[in-house]
Design a protein around this motif. Structure first.
Motif, mmCIF file in Angstrom:
data_model
loop_
_atom_site.group_PDB
_atom_site.id
_atom_site.type_symbol
_atom_site.label_atom_id
_atom_site.label_comp_id
_atom_site.label_asym_id
_atom_site.label_seq_id
_atom_site.Cartn_x
_atom_site.Cartn_y
_atom_site.Cartn_z
ATOM 1 N N SER A 34 41.103 35.432 31.988
ATOM 2 C CA SER A 34 41.636 34.271 32.730
ATOM 3 C C SER A 34 41.462 34.446 34.233
ATOM 4 O O SER A 34 41.424 33.475 34.980
ATOM 5 C CB SER A 34 43.112 34.045 32.399
ATOM 6 O OG SER A 34 43.925 34.955 33.128
ATOM 7 N N LYS A 35 41.367 35.714 34.656
ATOM 8 C CA LYS A 35 41.173 36.004 36.085
ATOM 9 C C LYS A 35 39.700 36.225 36.413
ATOM 10 O O LYS A 35 39.369 36.617 37.527
ATOM 11 C CB LYS A 35 41.932 37.285 36.476
ATOM 12 C CG LYS A 35 43.426 37.239 36.206
ATOM 13 C CD LYS A 35 44.143 38.429 36.831
ATOM 14 C CE LYS A 35 43.668 39.753 36.239
ATOM 15 N NZ LYS A 35 44.303 40.909 36.875
ATOM 16 N N ASN A 36 38.846 36.042 35.413
ATOM 17 C CA ASN A 36 37.421 36.384 35.555
ATOM 18 C C ASN A 36 37.240 37.847 35.950
ATOM 19 O O ASN A 36 36.280 38.199 36.623
ATOM 20 C CB ASN A 36 36.729 35.493 36.594
ATOM 21 C CG ASN A 36 36.615 34.048 36.110
ATOM 22 O OD1 ASN A 36 36.702 33.777 34.917
ATOM 23 N ND2 ASN A 36 36.418 33.138 37.047
#
Ligand SMILES: *[C@@H]1O[C@H](CO)[C@@H](O)[C@H](O)[C@H]1NC(C)=O
Ligand SMILES: *[C@@H]1O[C@H](CO)[C@@H](O)[C@H](O)[C@H]1NC(C)=O
Ligand SMILES: *[C@@H]1O[C@H](CO)[C@@H](O)[C@H](O)[C@H]1NC(C)=O
Ligand SMILES: *[C@@H]1O[C@H](CO)[C@@H](O)[C@H](O)[C@H]1NC(C)=O
Ligand SMILES: *[C@@H]1O[C@H](CO)[C@@H](O)[C@H](O)[C@H]1NC(C)=O
Ligand SMILES: *[C@@H]1O[C@H](CO)[C@@H](O)[C@H](O)[C@H]1NC(C)=O
Length: 370
Positions: free
Chosen positions: A199-201
């Motif tokens: 989700s945070k890459n």
């Protein structure tokens, strides 16, 4: 009179291989069945006797206890957990028993599955090293040791020695039959660390010495909409998704073939950080067991952390110290997808390991129900 005392001593020494008298008899907690957390020691109060190994919970469930952390599962724990079943969606959490193939520790033999044709029907024969696929580690699997030498082994509550396990027809104490016969069920909680990273890459490598801290696990809980201070209850089964299974499945057959044979320093796998902070975080949660989709729950190679001045792995403290089993190589992929879809991270779960008398580990036959 003398012979009476002698035979009493003899009986005592047959009953257990512990040195007599053992400090466990002095410090063990008296258990009150209607209030099991009365006199519950804090993490700082462990171990109950200075002669016990690092942060051991020996005596916390009584001197002769063989169930360890499974004692957190009471009848009421299972009854409460039935409220987790809202949709009736069942999820298998076990990998194909032959996966990973070859086993990621090359000394472990792959599964042998033979078919035996009979007259009018067929049987099959499974020969299995219980450590190669999804597994439930029992209390005979991992003692404390300071240098991996058998002379330094210390098993949960010091109930057995290495020799007890090795002697044919010997003691069955601490075998996995205890867990099988208790019947394990309750509430599971998923922390999707890999999903949080995605989700945070943020990139990570499950085939590297990536360690996951409890600070990160609290952040994962928050990301999932859970309160880090209260997302778990005593008796819960905590599972962490590290992304190992996903990354493994994405390998080509050739890459799977060579994964176990990476040289020395590269032979690493993702997992939870072995540290004092992790142990404190988990002890306070009063969990019945922990698990993950990775090879060892903790990162590998283990045994690299100094806790209370001694080199210890989480395996040593969990299994040898707290009597807490670890469930490894879980397949959490489908369950995780459903949890995100429903925005719900708790579920009913059952584990029914093989009822092998004196067994060391077992496939867990793990299932979650949403
Ligand atoms: C056990 O716990 C219950 C509930 O807290 C309490 O009423 C009872 O007195 C306790 N029994 C003993 C022997 O301490
Ligand atoms: C809990 O269940 C066990 C059987 O699994 C039973 O023997 C025991 O009486 C039960 N305890 C209570 C308080 O219902
Ligand atoms: C995951 O779900 C898919 C689609 O329903 C199914 O084919 C697969 O067998 C499931 N995986 C496991 C490990 O049960
Ligand atoms: C391991 O430690 C024990 C206890 O200190 C000692 O007796 C033994 O020789 C050591 N073994 C090895 C292989 O270093
Ligand atoms: C992650 O990457 C995707 C696609 O490149 C982008 O849309 C998204 O905003 C990025 N998210 C974060 C938190 O950087
Ligand atoms: C694995 O970790 C090492 C350092 O520990 C790093 O140099 C290397 O780039 C990492 N490999 C991958 C594929 O992330």
């Amino acid at each position: 009179m003398i012979s009476l005392i002698a035979s009493a001593l003899l009986a005592a020494s047959f009953a257990t291989s512990r040195p007599v008298p053992h400090p466990l008899a002095l410090v063990s907690r008296a258990l009150n069945d209607s209030d099991i957390y009365a006199n519950w020691p804090t993490y700082d109060q462990l171990p109950l006797h200075p002669s016990f190994p690092t942060k051991a919970a020996w005596g916390v469930w009584g001197a002769d206890d063989e169930l360890g952390a499974l004692n957190h599962i009471r009848n009421a724990t299972i009854l409460d957990a039935k409220n987790e079943i809202k949709l009736g969606r069942a999820f298998n959490l076990n990998l194909d028993l032959s996966m990973p193939n070859p086993p990621i520790v090359p000394d472990r033999r792959p599964l042998i599955h033979a078919i035996q044709p009979m007259a009018g029907y067929q049987d099959d024969i499974i020969t299995l090293n219980t450590q190669i696929s999804t597994q439930f580690d029992g209390l005979r699997h991992f003692p404390y040791s300071t240098n991996n030498s058998q002379s330094t082994y210390q098993f949960y509550n010091e109930l057995i020695t290495f020799e007890d396990i090795m002697v044919a027809g010997g003691s069955t104490t601490l075998g996995i039959q205890n867990a099988a016969q208790k019947g394990i069920a309750g509430r599971g909680i998923l922390l999707d660390w890999a999903g949080w990273m995605d989700s945070k890459n943020a990139s990570y490598d499950a085939f590297n010495d990536t360690t996951i801290s409890t600070i990160e696990l609290d952040a994962v809980a928050t990301w999932q909409g859970l309160d880090p201070d209260s997302f778990s209850k005593p008796g819960d089964f905590l599972v962490v998704r590290t992304g190992f299974t996903k990354q493994y499945r994405a390998l080509s057959l050739y890459e799977q073939e060579i994964l176990p044979f990476r040289p020395g320093e590269d032979a690493q796998f993702i997992g939870i950080e072995a540290s004092d902070a992790t142990l404190r975080w988990l002890w306070d949660k009063k969990l019945a067991l922990v698990g993950g989709d990775n090879p060892a729950f903790e990162n590998l190679p283990s045994d690299v952390s100094v806790i209370d001045g001694v080199q210890r792995s989480l395996h040593q403290v969990f299994i040898g110290g707290w009597g807490m089993s670890i469930v490894e190589f879980l397949d959490l992929e489908n369950l995780t997808e459903a949890c995100h879809e429903l925005n719900r991270y708790s579920f009913f779960f059952t584990i029914q390991n093989l009822n092998v008398i004196g067994g060391i580990a077992s496939p867990p036959n793990a299932m979650a129900i949403l």
